[in-house]
Design a protein around this motif. Structure first.
Motif, PDB file in Angstrom:
ATOM      1  N   ALA A 155       0.825  -1.211   0.000  1.00  0.00           N
ATOM      2  CA  ALA A 155       0.000   0.000   0.000  1.00  0.00           C
ATOM      3  C   ALA A 155       0.855   1.255   0.000  1.00  0.00           C
ATOM      4  O   ALA A 155       0.468   2.287  -0.559  1.00  0.00           O
ATOM      5  CB  ALA A 155      -0.922  -0.009   1.221  1.00  0.00           C
ATOM      6  N   ARG A 156       2.040   1.168   0.609  1.00  0.00           N
ATOM      7  CA  ARG A 156       2.941   2.325   0.624  1.00  0.00           C
ATOM      8  C   ARG A 156       3.357   2.739  -0.789  1.00  0.00           C
ATOM      9  O   ARG A 156       3.674   3.905  -1.033  1.00  0.00           O
ATOM     10  CB  ARG A 156       4.205   1.985   1.424  1.00  0.00           C
ATOM     11  N   ARG A 157       3.393   1.754  -1.691  1.00  0.00           N
ATOM     12  CA  ARG A 157       3.863   2.044  -3.045  1.00  0.00           C
ATOM     13  C   ARG A 157       2.767   2.609  -3.950  1.00  0.00           C
ATOM     14  O   ARG A 157       3.038   3.007  -5.080  1.00  0.00           O
ATOM     15  CB  ARG A 157       4.446   0.773  -3.667  1.00  0.00           C
ATOM     16  N   VAL A 158       1.534   2.623  -3.448  1.00  0.00           N
ATOM     17  CA  VAL A 158       0.416   3.149  -4.239  1.00  0.00           C
ATOM     18  C   VAL A 158       0.378   4.667  -4.147  1.00  0.00           C
ATOM     19  O   VAL A 158       0.697   5.251  -3.103  1.00  0.00           O
ATOM     20  CB  VAL A 158      -0.913   2.548  -3.732  1.00  0.00           C
ATOM     21  N   ASP A 159       0.004   5.309  -5.236  1.00  0.00           N
ATOM     22  CA  ASP A 159      -0.145   6.771  -5.226  1.00  0.00           C
ATOM     23  C   ASP A 159      -1.266   7.143  -4.250  1.00  0.00           C
ATOM     24  O   ASP A 159      -2.431   6.810  -4.493  1.00  0.00           O
ATOM     25  CB  ASP A 159      -0.486   7.257  -6.637  1.00  0.00           C
ATOM     26  N   PRO A 160      -0.952   7.822  -3.135  1.00  0.00           N
ATOM     27  CA  PRO A 160      -1.979   8.103  -2.131  1.00  0.00           C
ATOM     28  C   PRO A 160      -3.034   9.105  -2.574  1.00  0.00           C
ATOM     29  O   PRO A 160      -4.055   9.248  -1.898  1.00  0.00           O
ATOM     30  CB  PRO A 160      -1.153   8.654  -0.957  1.00  0.00           C
ATOM     31  N   THR A 161      -2.793   9.787  -3.673  1.00  0.00           N
ATOM     32  CA  THR A 161      -3.789  10.756  -4.151  1.00  0.00           C
ATOM     33  C   THR A 161      -4.692  10.177  -5.232  1.00  0.00           C
ATOM     34  O   THR A 161      -5.525  10.899  -5.780  1.00  0.00           O
ATOM     35  CB  THR A 161      -3.085  12.009  -4.700  1.00  0.00           C
ATOM     36  N   ASP A 162      -4.550   8.886  -5.541  1.00  0.00           N
ATOM     37  CA  ASP A 162      -5.333   8.246  -6.602  1.00  0.00           C
ATOM     38  C   ASP A 162      -6.354   7.289  -5.999  1.00  0.00           C
ATOM     39  O   ASP A 162      -6.011   6.167  -5.621  1.00  0.00           O
ATOM     40  CB  ASP A 162      -4.390   7.485  -7.545  1.00  0.00           C
ATOM     41  N   PRO A 163      -7.632   7.683  -5.891  1.00  0.00           N
ATOM     42  CA  PRO A 163      -8.642   6.796  -5.294  1.00  0.00           C
ATOM     43  C   PRO A 163      -8.793   5.478  -6.029  1.00  0.00           C
ATOM     44  O   PRO A 163      -9.054   4.450  -5.411  1.00  0.00           O
ATOM     45  CB  PRO A 163      -9.937   7.637  -5.375  1.00  0.00           C
ATOM     46  N   GLN A 164      -8.633   5.474  -7.351  1.00  0.00           N
ATOM     47  CA  GLN A 164      -8.769   4.233  -8.097  1.00  0.00           C
ATOM     48  C   GLN A 164      -7.669   3.247  -7.738  1.00  0.00           C
ATOM     49  O   GLN A 164      -7.903   2.048  -7.607  1.00  0.00           O
ATOM     50  CB  GLN A 164      -8.750   4.525  -9.604  1.00  0.00           C
ATOM     51  N   ALA A 165      -6.453   3.739  -7.562  1.00  0.00           N
ATOM     52  CA  ALA A 165      -5.359   2.856  -7.160  1.00  0.00           C
ATOM     53  C   ALA A 165      -5.585   2.328  -5.747  1.00  0.00           C
ATOM     54  O   ALA A 165      -5.282   1.170  -5.440  1.00  0.00           O
ATOM     55  CB  ALA A 165      -4.025   3.609  -7.243  1.00  0.00           C
ATOM     56  N   LEU A 166      -6.125   3.152  -4.867  1.00  0.00           N
ATOM     57  CA  LEU A 166      -6.380   2.731  -3.490  1.00  0.00           C
ATOM     58  C   LEU A 166      -7.486   1.696  -3.403  1.00  0.00           C
ATOM     59  O   LEU A 166      -7.593   0.973  -2.406  1.00  0.00           O
ATOM     60  CB  LEU A 166      -6.740   3.946  -2.630  1.00  0.00           C
ATOM     61  N   ALA A 167      -8.337   1.603  -4.422  1.00  0.00           N
ATOM     62  CA  ALA A 167      -9.430   0.631  -4.405  1.00  0.00           C
ATOM     63  C   ALA A 167      -8.909  -0.800  -4.374  1.00  0.00           C
ATOM     64  O   ALA A 167      -9.612  -1.723  -3.940  1.00  0.00           O
ATOM     65  CB  ALA A 167     -10.329   0.842  -5.619  1.00  0.00           C
ATOM     66  N   ALA A 168      -7.667  -1.030  -4.832  1.00  0.00           N
ATOM     67  CA  ALA A 168      -7.096  -2.375  -4.842  1.00  0.00           C
ATOM     68  C   ALA A 168      -6.428  -2.737  -3.521  1.00  0.00           C
ATOM     69  O   ALA A 168      -6.028  -3.877  -3.315  1.00  0.00           O
ATOM     70  CB  ALA A 168      -6.071  -2.493  -5.980  1.00  0.00           C
ATOM     71  N   VAL A 169      -6.322  -1.782  -2.581  1.00  0.00           N
ATOM     72  CA  VAL A 169      -5.685  -2.028  -1.283  1.00  0.00           C
ATOM     73  C   VAL A 169      -6.701  -2.644  -0.334  1.00  0.00           C
ATOM     74  O   VAL A 169      -7.863  -2.216  -0.287  1.00  0.00           O
ATOM     75  CB  VAL A 169      -5.129  -0.708  -0.706  1.00  0.00           C
ATOM     76  N   SER A 170      -6.272  -3.647   0.431  1.00  0.00           N
ATOM     77  CA  SER A 170      -7.188  -4.285   1.375  1.00  0.00           C
ATOM     78  C   SER A 170      -7.630  -3.286   2.441  1.00  0.00           C
ATOM     79  O   SER A 170      -6.940  -2.284   2.709  1.00  0.00           O
ATOM     80  CB  SER A 170      -6.528  -5.490   2.055  1.00  0.00           C
TER      81      SER A 170
END
Length: 666
Positions: free
Chosen positions: A200-215
């Motif tokens: 999750a640290r490697r995901v762009d924290p400002t991108d809600p779509q990318a965060l959707a894949a985080v548990s």
């Protein structure tokens, strides 16, 4: 002749086409439509039934999904590359294994995520080499898939001939083994969650779509970490900005001032949402994911706001050039702050003799912490002078680190002593005004009694309850007012506000309205004092304080702002907000105290060992070795790329499982 020549050309083209045509149908990586894909046509109906049955049994027993695909060729790619690409195109997850076979190329790959099985990497490799590969060599295509499913369905230690009841009997006799197994599973679960958090640290924290894949669990951990780290970054950047404004003026530092203000506004939004998550009202998983995503996005945007000014700020404050003069200035600051230590210590001693320890929680250890920070600053100034007097290529970074560490330590030391001065004046002011506040609320109690004695009194039941609560608050204030004036004020002003609000509604008298305004003044004073004290406490111990305390403080600041906004138009509502701010600040202080206590035990041990003279710097969040480099470290120049944090410079906060198996020819 022309017809003969044309016929000859056509025969030549046809012959060349036949010679150059591929002998097999090469398959590019594909998206699997089902658990068994037989594009090579090697499975009979009976074979398909055997493979499907084995795959279903595997899922029922182990909740592991096996996908099998047969093609003629891997399109010139290696078996593992083709299988990996097919996994990605098919959206296979952490509990999906894949067996890919190229029947004409005679190549295969067997890929199993480590999270999809309890088997070891060696056991998975054994299944591949000793079970799957021999079947493929005999062209037993279905047997290879059945062997893969059967092997994955095994459990460590299975096949020993010991029945389940025998295993339970053995575990009952040797309970230590059971405890060891539970600890192992707990460790495995923790490692899996840590791996999810690292991803999750490697995901762009400002991108809600990318965060959707985080548990959901990893998203919760990420939101807590980010609000702490970005809050540290904002606090550190504010301190750095104060120095820059003093040195370069408001005009040249206006972009940095605007960046900090924007970051604070955005971070406040993150804290507001975390307050919703921390309250007693449960949310559905979908609601919780939405709220957590909002927290991470807001914190990420705040960090980016600081990051955007990192390079410009670094150029503005060229500490290598200005280091000698800054070191001289800080030496004088050490002298000035040291001169305040005795007076602050005496003031604390006087307060301890006069008031209970509960009234002094936020400042009790400030003088000792300031001494440690001064020692830490002196060490860095000394080292900075050595580096400045003997410049060596490659040591400029260490020189900058020393200057910044000393600056941060001096800022926090001064803030610690200022907090002692503020606490003394606030507590004494509360103590001096407490008799008048008691007298004021007693007048309200008598007035309520007079109104209740009348025959028909509007809101009679509510007025009786408010009168009784006010009387109880007076009794408490008379009993504890001398040991904890601010605490007594909080309870007293709340009860007074409730009573005066009802008196104003019942009596509609000017006198009651004036008392309401006085109650508001006292409520605002109490709230401001508590918010300021806990903010100073967190600011000077930011290295240890976690997200819960900071969230309560952020909500207290919001409630205090609401109280100020409602002061002129709705004093009663303003008092409610002010009292809420005071209560939240008190909760934040308790949570922060617990965090600091736990941190001290962690660094120094339960008996006080370890930590050294840097304990104050550790609690203050000052770590040497980083300057404007981000990395979740509390300085201008953020991003989320891993590592610890070092709030030693202006800027942002800064900033994964495995696969078993393999493949080859058969």
């Amino acid at each position: 002749m022309r017809l003969a020549r044309l016929f000859s050309v056509m025969l030549t083209v046809l012959a060349a086409g036949l010679l150059l045509a591929p002998t097999t149908a090469a398959e590019r990586p594909l998206r699997l439509g089902g658990y068994v894909t037989d594009d090579a046509g090697v499975l009979s109906a009976a074979d398909l039934g055997r493979v499907t049955s084995a795959i279903d049994t595997l899922y029922a027993d182990a909740r592991t999904r096996l996908w099998v695909v047969y093609v003629d060729s891997f399109d010139g790619q290696s078996a593992q590359s083709w299988a990996t690409a097919t996994r990605q195109r098919s959206d296979l997850g952490d509990f999906d294994a894949l067996l890919a076979v190229a029947t004409v190329d005679r190549a295969y790959a067997f890929l199993v995520p480590d999270s999809a099985t309890d088997l070891s990497a060696n056991r998975v490799d054994s299944i591949r080499r000793n079970d799957i590969e021999p079947a493929l060599r005999q062209d037993d295509w279905a047997g290879a898939a059945v062997a893969a499913a059967t092997g994955l369905g095994e459990r460590p230690g299975s096949g020993t001939g010991i029945s389940g009841f025998a295993v339970l009997a053995i575990l009952a006799v040797i309970g230590v083994g059971l405890v060891g197994l539970l600890l192992w599973r707990r460790r495995r679960k923790r490692k899996r969650r840590e791996a999810e958090f690292a991803a999750a640290r490697r995901v762009d924290p400002t991108d809600p779509q990318a965060l959707a894949a985080v548990s959901l669990d990893a998203l919760d951990d990420l939101s807590k970490a980010m609000v702490v780290e970005v809050d540290n970054a904002v606090r550190t950047s504010e301190h750095e900005l104060e120095l820059a404004v003093e040195e370069f003026g408001k005009e040249r530092t206006e972009p940095f001032t605007r960046a900090v203000a924007n970051a604070k506004t955005t971070l406040t939004q993150a804290f507001n949402v975390r307050q919703i998550l921390d309250d007693a009202i449960p949310e559905t998983p979908a609601q919780r994911r939405d709220l957590l995503t909002r927290v991470v996005v807001a914190a990420g945007k705040a960090d980016r706001e600081l990051e955007s000014q990192s390079e410009a700020f670094a150029k503005l404050r060229d500490l290598v050039i200005n280091a000698p003069s800054r070191l001289d200035t800080m030496t004088q600051q050490i002298v000035d702050i040291t001169a305040r230590l005795d007076a602050s210590g005496q003031k604390l001693d006087e307060l301890h003799r006069e008031f209970d320890v509960a009234a002094l929680t936020s400042v009790a250890g400030n003088v000792d912490a300031a001494k440690e920070l001064l020692s830490f600053a002196d060490e860095n100034i000394t080292r900075g002078r050595e580096l400045a007097n003997r410049p060596v290529a490659g040591q400029q970074t260490e020189l900058i680190d020393s200057v910044r560490a000393a600056e941060s330590a001096l800022l926090q030391a001064r803030s610690l002593l200022d907090a002692v001065d503020s606490a003394a004046s606030d507590i004494r002011r509360a103590a001096s005004h407490l008799p008048a506040a008691i007298e004021d609320i007693q007048n309200g109690i008598r007035q309520a009694g007079t109104l209740l004695a009348q025959g028909s009194t509007p809101q009679r039941a509510e007025l009786e309850r408010a009168r009784d609560a006010a009387a109880a608050a007076v009794a408490t204030a008379q009993r504890t007012g001398q040991v904890d004036p601010l605490g007594a004020f909080t309870e007293l002003t709340k009860a007074d506000a409730d009573l005066d609000r009802l008196l104003a509604a019942v009596e509609e008298a000017r006198e009651a309205a004036e008392r309401l305004n006085r109650a508001l003044d006292e409520a605002l004073f109490t709230a401001r004092s508590r918010v300021r004290s806990v903010s100073d406490f967190i600011d000077t111990r930011r290295g240890a304080v976690g997200p819960e305390a900071r969230t309560r403080l952020a909500e207290a600041v919001r409630q205090l702002g609401a109280a100020e906004n409602k002061r002129a138009t709705d004093p009663a509502e303003a008092i409610a907000h002010a009292n809420g701010a005071a209560m939240l600040a008190s909760q934040a202080q308790t949570l922060a105290n617990n965090d600091v206590h736990n941190a001290q035990n962690t660094f120094m041990g339960p008996h006080g060992g370890g930590g050294g003279g840097n304990m104050g710097a550790i609690l203050g969040g000052i770590l040497i070795g980083n300057i404007l480099s981000g990395g979740m470290r509390g300085g201008f120049g953020g991003g989320f790329g891993g590592g610890g944090f070092n709030p030693g410079s202006f800027g942002g906060s800064g900033g994964g499982g495995g696969m078993f198996g393999g493949g080859g020819r058969f």
